[in-house]
Write a protein that holds these residues in place. Structure first.
Motif, PDB file in Angstrom:
ATOM      1  N   TRP A  23       0.845  -1.198   0.000  1.00 38.68           N
ATOM      2  CA  TRP A  23       0.000   0.000   0.000  1.00 38.68           C
ATOM      3  C   TRP A  23       0.881   1.249   0.000  1.00 38.68           C
ATOM      4  CZ3 TRP A  23      -5.525  -0.306   1.114  1.00 38.68           C
ATOM      5  CH2 TRP A  23      -6.156   0.940   1.123  1.00 38.68           C
ATOM      6  N   TRP A  24       1.896   1.251   0.859  1.00 38.88           N
ATOM      7  CA  TRP A  24       2.799   2.397   0.945  1.00 38.88           C
ATOM      8  C   TRP A  24       3.571   2.580  -0.363  1.00 38.88           C
ATOM      9  CZ3 TRP A  24       8.245   2.317   0.954  1.00 38.88           C
ATOM     10  CH2 TRP A  24       8.838   3.550   1.189  1.00 38.88           C
ATOM     11  N   LEU A  25       4.043   1.482  -0.932  1.00 39.67           N
ATOM     12  CA  LEU A  25       4.823   1.538  -2.167  1.00 39.67           C
ATOM     13  C   LEU A  25       3.983   2.059  -3.332  1.00 39.67           C
ATOM     14  CD1 LEU A  25       7.571   0.760  -3.485  1.00 39.67           C
ATOM     15  CD2 LEU A  25       6.512  -1.433  -4.052  1.00 39.67           C
ATOM     16  N   LEU A  26       2.796   1.517  -3.486  1.00 39.90           N
ATOM     17  CA  LEU A  26       1.948   1.916  -4.610  1.00 39.90           C
ATOM     18  C   LEU A  26       1.302   3.283  -4.416  1.00 39.90           C
ATOM     19  CD1 LEU A  26       0.206  -1.478  -5.450  1.00 39.90           C
ATOM     20  CD2 LEU A  26       2.134  -0.401  -6.627  1.00 39.90           C
ATOM     21  N   GLY A  27       1.010   3.623  -3.171  1.00 41.77           N
ATOM     22  CA  GLY A  27       0.331   4.887  -2.907  1.00 41.77           C
ATOM     23  C   GLY A  27       1.261   6.039  -2.564  1.00 41.77           C
ATOM     24  N   GLY A  28       2.540   5.762  -2.450  1.00 43.08           N
ATOM     25  CA  GLY A  28       3.494   6.814  -2.115  1.00 43.08           C
ATOM     26  C   GLY A  28       3.236   7.436  -0.755  1.00 43.08           C
ATOM     27  N   GLU A  30       0.348   8.100   0.511  1.00 42.42           N
ATOM     28  CA  GLU A  30      -0.991   8.699   0.568  1.00 42.42           C
ATOM     29  C   GLU A  30      -2.002   7.682   1.096  1.00 42.42           C
ATOM     30  OE1 GLU A  30      -2.006  11.874  -0.277  1.00 42.42           O
ATOM     31  OE2 GLU A  30       0.124  12.336  -0.472  1.00 42.42           O
ATOM     32  N   GLY A  31      -2.845   8.088   1.981  1.00 47.34           N
ATOM     33  CA  GLY A  31      -3.898   7.227   2.506  1.00 47.34           C
ATOM     34  C   GLY A  31      -3.379   6.042   3.292  1.00 47.34           C
ATOM     35  N   LEU A  32      -2.208   6.192   3.888  1.00 44.45           N
ATOM     36  CA  LEU A  32      -1.606   5.085   4.624  1.00 44.45           C
ATOM     37  C   LEU A  32      -2.459   4.654   5.812  1.00 44.45           C
ATOM     38  CD1 LEU A  32       0.833   3.287   4.351  1.00 44.45           C
ATOM     39  CD2 LEU A  32       2.107   4.843   5.815  1.00 44.45           C
TER      40      LEU A  32
END
Length: 164
Positions: A23-28, A30-32
């Motif tokens: 999630w962190w990798l794909l979302g950079g 955001e929205g963690l």
């Protein structure tokens, strides 16, 4: 083999870490917060319905497998795109029977998924210990053994030792 609560907890924790990382990798980043909420829920559900123990993975072999998969996917995608724009469409579709030596069910599944996700190849069926693979060109069958070896290394599956 009976699955214990400890096995299920191991599934859940491992999958939660992997999902939050993804999630962190794909979302950079955001929205963690949503990742921290929904990853444990998804992991808990998976751990509850999981068929057994989490297989032992080898992290360096997993990294080598991911690199192999990424490079094969990119090269295969470029090759298929090149063939598609050629006026004569240099395709020679055929079926290949590949003797599968992987023994672990999860390793076999990953092998089949990897072949199907690599452009130009599609794993159609597993009969006994033979994969039926559709390829767009005869040269595409050359990398199948390499994929099997990479998958075997990830899971420590020693059944895939020799080239067919």
């Amino acid at each position: 083999m009976r699955t214990t609560h400890r096995d299920r907890l191991h599934w859940a924790v491992t999958l939660t870490v992997a999902l939050v990382g993804l999630w962190w990798l794909l979302g950079g980043g955001e929205g963690l917060l949503y990742g921290f909420i929904f990853a444990p829920l998804a992991a808990g559900l998976c751990a509850w319905i999981a068929p057994g123990r989490l297989p032992g993975l080898r992290p360096l072999a997993l990294l080598r497998f991911a690199t192999l998969f990424a490079t094969r996917s990119l090269a295969g995608g470029l090759d298929v795109a090149w063939r598609a724009v050629q006026p004569e469409m240099p395709l020679q579709p055929s079926w290949v029977r590949y003797p599968l030596r992987l023994q672990q069910p999860v390793a076999r599944s990953l092998m089949m998924i990897t072949i199907s996700l690599t452009p130009g190849t599609l794993c159609a069926r597993l009969e006994n210990d033979t994969l039926l693979i559709h390829i767009l060109s005869p040269d595409m069958k050359d990398g199948i053994f390499d994929i099997e070896q990479a998958v075997a290394a990830v899971f420590g599956d020693h059944g895939a030792g020799r080239h067919p």
